[in-house]
Design a protein around this motif. Structure first.
Motif, PDB file in Angstrom:
ATOM      1  N   TYR A  37      20.323  62.374  63.151  1.00  0.00           N
ATOM      2  CA  TYR A  37      19.873  61.723  64.383  1.00  0.00           C
ATOM      3  C   TYR A  37      18.427  62.110  64.663  1.00  0.00           C
ATOM      4  CZ  TYR A  37      24.907  61.277  64.772  1.00  0.00           C
ATOM      5  OH  TYR A  37      26.225  60.997  64.519  1.00  0.00           O
ATOM      6  N   ARG A  38      17.619  61.093  64.849  1.00  0.00           N
ATOM      7  CA  ARG A  38      16.197  61.322  65.100  1.00  0.00           C
ATOM      8  C   ARG A  38      15.865  60.890  66.531  1.00  0.00           C
ATOM      9  NH1 ARG A  38      12.380  59.026  60.668  1.00  0.00           N
ATOM     10  NH2 ARG A  38      13.051  56.991  61.488  1.00  0.00           N
ATOM     11  N   TYR A  39      15.281  61.788  67.283  1.00  0.00           N
ATOM     12  CA  TYR A  39      14.925  61.508  68.679  1.00  0.00           C
ATOM     13  C   TYR A  39      13.661  62.271  69.035  1.00  0.00           C
ATOM     14  CZ  TYR A  39      17.011  66.114  69.515  1.00  0.00           C
ATOM     15  OH  TYR A  39      17.300  67.455  69.487  1.00  0.00           O
ATOM     16  N   THR A  46       9.123  64.787  67.519  1.00  0.00           N
ATOM     17  CA  THR A  46      10.232  64.093  66.867  1.00  0.00           C
ATOM     18  C   THR A  46      11.160  65.121  66.235  1.00  0.00           C
ATOM     19  OG1 THR A  46       8.878  62.144  66.434  1.00  0.00           O
ATOM     20  CG2 THR A  46      10.871  62.414  65.116  1.00  0.00           C
ATOM     21  N   ILE A  48      14.868  65.819  64.124  1.00  0.00           N
ATOM     22  CA  ILE A  48      15.969  65.282  63.323  1.00  0.00           C
ATOM     23  C   ILE A  48      17.080  66.311  63.327  1.00  0.00           C
ATOM     24  CG2 ILE A  48      16.704  64.528  61.037  1.00  0.00           C
ATOM     25  CD1 ILE A  48      13.895  63.525  60.542  1.00  0.00           C
ATOM     26  N   TYR A  62      17.424  56.593  70.374  1.00  0.00           N
ATOM     27  CA  TYR A  62      17.313  57.415  69.165  1.00  0.00           C
ATOM     28  C   TYR A  62      17.673  56.568  67.949  1.00  0.00           C
ATOM     29  CZ  TYR A  62      22.389  57.759  69.838  1.00  0.00           C
ATOM     30  OH  TYR A  62      23.722  57.471  70.016  1.00  0.00           O
TER      31      TYR A  62
END
Length: 209
Positions: A37-39, A46, A48, A62
């Protein structure tokens, strides 16, 4: 000796079954796709993460990545309060437009509806003015009678005073009615103007003079 051997055999079978079960579970878990999950956190960095997105960042949106780092799913940000209000306004406008198109099929329909409404209000106004004039005439007659009584040195009868008070109340009510009808007329004109202009936009017509 035979019983003891049979017992050991059953224990061995049980252990073998457990081992096979654990092996199957491990294989199943190992074969499931890995998601990351990248947000963006509150510092603008950023991040991950394999474990998921912290609750405070979910509303910002995301991306979900596979084990090769490719984006496989995008979760958009939650709408802002301003966006929600814009959507509500757009929905309300769409409903209003649909209602307008059900009421009128042409600009001329709006003009005819305006004429009917204004004619109705003008009729009510005319009746109220006529009643008001009648009340004023009755007041003048009663006031003349009261003046005659006073000049003759007599007390004005109670019923005459009551009638005058009733006429004053009626005059006030009729004046309020006339003001109300005028307000309705102004509001109706504004509403029909707005409906006409919007219908021109929806139908793509040129407004008739």
């Amino acid at each position: 000796m035979v019983k003891q051997g049979a017992f050991r055999y059953r224990v061995w079978l049980g252990l073998l079954g457990c081992s096979l079960t654990f092996a199957a579970l491990a294989a199943e878990q190992g074969s499931s796709p890995v998601e990351m999950y990248r947000y963006i956190n509150d510092k603008g960095i950023t991040v991950i993460d394999r474990l998921g997105v912290p609750p405070q960042y979910i509303g910002k949106g995301y991306e979900v990545l596979n084990e090769q780092g490719r984006v496989i799913r995008v979760v958009p940000p939650a709408p802002t309060a301003e966006e929600i209000e814009k959507r509500k306004a757009a929905t309300a406008q769409a409903n209003s437009d649909a209602q307008l198109l059900r009421l009128y099929t042409s600009v001329e329909d709006v003009d005819r509806a305006r004429e009917r409404k204004l004619s109705e209000l003008d009729g009510l106004t005319s009746v109220a003015r006529s009643n008001l004039q009648s009340v004023k005439t009755q007041q003048a007659n009663l006031q003349s009678q009261a003046a005659d009584q006073e000049r003759a040195g007599r007390q004005v009868p109670e019923h005459l005073i009551d009638q005058l008070n009733m006429l004053k109340t009626e005059e006030k009510r009729l004046q309020q009615d006339l003001q109300h009808y005028q307000q309705l007329r102004t509001k109706a004109n504004a509403t029909f103007d707005a409906d006409r202009a919007r219908l021109v936009q929806l139908l793509g017509d040129s407004p008739t003079p």
